[in-house]
Scaffold this motif. Sequence first.
Motif, short mmCIF file in Angstrom:
data_model
loop_
_atom_site.label_atom_id
_atom_site.label_comp_id
_atom_site.label_asym_id
_atom_site.label_seq_id
_atom_site.Cartn_x
_atom_site.Cartn_y
_atom_site.Cartn_z
N UNK A 177 34.90 112.27 10.79
CA UNK A 177 36.22 112.48 11.19
C UNK A 177 36.61 114.15 10.88
N UNK A 178 35.74 114.51 10.00
CA UNK A 178 36.04 116.03 9.55
C UNK A 178 35.62 116.88 10.65
N UNK A 179 34.51 116.60 11.08
CA UNK A 179 33.79 117.31 12.49
C UNK A 179 34.58 117.01 13.65
N UNK A 180 35.22 115.93 14.02
CA UNK A 180 36.10 115.62 15.24
C UNK A 180 37.37 116.56 14.89
N UNK A 190 44.71 124.01 19.05
CA UNK A 190 45.44 123.72 18.05
C UNK A 190 45.57 122.45 17.55
N UNK A 191 46.45 121.83 16.57
CA UNK A 191 46.00 120.62 16.08
C UNK A 191 47.14 119.46 16.62
N UNK A 216 41.87 105.72 5.33
CA UNK A 216 42.00 107.19 5.84
C UNK A 216 42.72 108.16 5.08
N UNK A 217 43.96 107.67 4.71
CA UNK A 217 44.80 108.67 3.74
C UNK A 217 44.05 108.82 2.38
N UNK A 218 43.30 108.02 1.90
CA UNK A 218 42.65 108.17 0.46
C UNK A 218 41.45 108.92 0.53
N UNK A 222 41.48 112.52 5.06
CA UNK A 222 42.71 112.06 5.21
C UNK A 222 43.90 113.41 5.40
N UNK A 223 43.65 114.42 4.79
CA UNK A 223 44.74 115.46 4.68
C UNK A 223 44.55 116.26 6.10
N UNK A 224 43.54 115.99 6.83
CA UNK A 224 43.49 116.68 8.04
C UNK A 224 44.16 115.80 9.31
N UNK A 225 44.09 114.48 9.25
CA UNK A 225 44.70 113.54 10.13
C UNK A 225 46.05 113.17 9.88
N UNK A 226 46.86 113.95 9.01
CA UNK A 226 48.40 113.48 8.63
C UNK A 226 48.95 113.20 9.98
#
Length: 226
Positions: A177-180, A190-191, A216-218, A222-226
């Motif tokens: 998820x971080x690499x995605x 952009x995001x 994901x939130x925990x 999680x912070x990347x995909x808010x």
Amino acid sequence: MFILKRQDVDISSVQHPRKDQKIPILTYQGMTFRLLNVFQATQEEEARSLWRELTDNQGKACVLLEEPERYSIWGKVRLDQLTSDIPATGSSSSGEGGSPLLVQACLLMLQSMYLDIEDLMGTKQGSAFQRDVMAVFQKGRFSQAETADAVQQLLTADPLNSLQPPPWQESQMVLLLQEMYRLGKSYFGNTGFTRSVLDSLQDLSSQERKAFLDWLGSSQAGALWK
């Protein structure tokens, strides 16, 4: 394992243990197989290539069913595996791998990003993304993702109809998820892509979607995909 014709097999369906949907099953000589992938009649080479990858390279017991209008690949499974109520959330009790739900949700997101890149930027960028994803899998030592064909399978086959999701660890899915997110920012600039990718989770049931988003939130991603 087998290349069969329609008249060689029986095809029926069983009820999904947690969803209001049927699971197609193929029966041949007392063995049961679950649908893994479908190809159009013009995609014979692609179907045979994936079947050989699964049987020869990955050692899976699979049937390639040839029909006039399509080719389909089916993986061997016990009927009780299909109808048992597999836990939907949380980590596995064995600690050897993450929940199948987490893997399925990550694959839905990955496939959504891949399709958006290919649709918006063309097949050349789609192929570049496949190579970047393969590098991520190699970096994280993901099982069942070691070859280009295996990565192609992960990017295109419906993860909710897969025989068995890869047994990836939760730490590997956090890395994915971080690499995605990093790749998404690189390709899209952009995001804004995150909303579209997260929308792919609509394919999960509401209970499954909530469980994944809670996880994901925990997580560290999680912070990347808010």
